[in-house]
Design a protein around this motif. Structure first.
Motif, PDB file in Angstrom:
ATOM      1  N   SER A  41       0.844  -1.200   0.000  1.00 33.99           N
ATOM      2  CA  SER A  41       0.000   0.000   0.000  1.00 33.99           C
ATOM      3  C   SER A  41       0.877   1.248   0.000  1.00 33.99           C
ATOM      4  CB  SER A  41      -0.915   0.005   1.232  1.00 33.99           C
ATOM      5  OG  SER A  41      -0.153   0.233   2.407  1.00 33.99           O
ATOM      6  N   GLU A  42       0.292   2.354  -0.417  1.00 33.93           N
ATOM      7  CA  GLU A  42       1.037   3.622  -0.410  1.00 33.93           C
ATOM      8  C   GLU A  42       1.476   3.967   1.007  1.00 33.93           C
ATOM      9  OE1 GLU A  42      -0.736   6.932  -2.401  1.00 33.93           O
ATOM     10  OE2 GLU A  42      -1.013   5.806  -4.260  1.00 33.93           O
ATOM     11  N   ARG A  43       0.592   3.732   1.963  1.00 35.92           N
ATOM     12  CA  ARG A  43       0.905   4.034   3.360  1.00 35.92           C
ATOM     13  C   ARG A  43       2.090   3.206   3.849  1.00 35.92           C
ATOM     14  NH1 ARG A  43      -2.921   2.670   8.368  1.00 35.92           N
ATOM     15  NH2 ARG A  43      -1.629   3.557   9.983  1.00 35.92           N
ATOM     16  N   MET A  44       2.105   1.911   3.513  1.00 34.91           N
ATOM     17  CA  MET A  44       3.192   1.031   3.949  1.00 34.91           C
ATOM     18  C   MET A  44       4.502   1.414   3.253  1.00 34.91           C
ATOM     19  SD  MET A  44       4.275  -1.263   5.960  1.00 34.91           S
ATOM     20  CE  MET A  44       2.754  -1.804   6.699  1.00 34.91           C
ATOM     21  N   LEU A  45       4.434   1.750   1.965  1.00 36.76           N
ATOM     22  CA  LEU A  45       5.635   2.178   1.246  1.00 36.76           C
ATOM     23  C   LEU A  45       6.206   3.438   1.892  1.00 36.76           C
ATOM     24  CD1 LEU A  45       7.686   2.003  -1.044  1.00 36.76           C
ATOM     25  CD2 LEU A  45       6.007   3.131  -2.533  1.00 36.76           C
ATOM     26  N   ALA A  46       5.338   4.395   2.193  1.00 35.16           N
ATOM     27  CA  ALA A  46       5.798   5.643   2.835  1.00 35.16           C
ATOM     28  C   ALA A  46       6.437   5.342   4.188  1.00 35.16           C
ATOM     29  CB  ALA A  46       4.628   6.609   2.986  1.00 35.16           C
ATOM     30  N   LYS A  47       5.846   4.427   4.950  1.00 37.52           N
ATOM     31  CA  LYS A  47       6.388   4.055   6.259  1.00 37.52           C
ATOM     32  C   LYS A  47       7.775   3.426   6.111  1.00 37.52           C
ATOM     33  CE  LYS A  47       5.063   1.226  10.293  1.00 37.52           C
ATOM     34  NZ  LYS A  47       6.184   0.324  10.461  1.00 37.52           N
ATOM     35  N   GLN A  48       7.925   2.525   5.152  1.00 36.54           N
ATOM     36  CA  GLN A  48       9.220   1.873   4.955  1.00 36.54           C
ATOM     37  C   GLN A  48      10.281   2.887   4.527  1.00 36.54           C
ATOM     38  OE1 GLN A  48       9.369  -1.479   5.922  1.00 36.54           O
ATOM     39  NE2 GLN A  48       7.296  -0.897   6.439  1.00 36.54           N
ATOM     40  N   LEU A  49       9.917   3.803   3.636  1.00 35.50           N
ATOM     41  CA  LEU A  49      10.853   4.838   3.196  1.00 35.50           C
ATOM     42  C   LEU A  49      11.244   5.740   4.369  1.00 35.50           C
ATOM     43  CD1 LEU A  49       9.205   5.716  -0.220  1.00 35.50           C
ATOM     44  CD2 LEU A  49      11.471   4.687   0.089  1.00 35.50           C
TER      45      LEU A  49
END
Length: 101
Positions: A41-49
């Motif tokens: 998800s976009e939210r998970m990608l942002a969190k990982q970044l």
């Protein structure tokens, strides 16, 4: 933590090693990464970044444009992880082939 646990703690997360590989290959913008990783998800990608940036592995650069452009790059510290990540991924491919048989 023992040192190997610290290493795993930093790279633990959905697609973190894949994100590093994408950035190394020049896929360094959020939208490009999202297209390359449709299962996250976009939210998970942002969190990982954000976590990779907080750990000093990634550098986030915001360009003063309209609309704003954001690019990610490995820091010199992050580049020291890349040979390890490549070796882990190579081992993973070998293991996948082994268990298919």
């Amino acid at each position: 933590f023992p040192s190997h646990d610290t290493f795993l703690k930093v790279l633990k997360g959905k697609c973190k090693t894949t994100i590093l590989v994408l950035i190394e290959k020049g896929i360094n913008r959020f939208g490009e990464m999202k297209r390359a990783l449709p299962s996250i998800s976009e939210r998970m990608l942002a969190k990982q970044l954000d976590e990779l940036e907080a750990d000093g592995i990634l550098l986030r650069t915001v360009f003063a444009e309209v609309p704003p452009r954001v690019e990610y790059a490995l820091t010199p510290y992050g580049e020291t992880l890349f040979p390890i990540v490549k070796a882990m991924r190579r081992w993973g491919y070998i293991h996948q082939e082994k268990i298919k048989k």
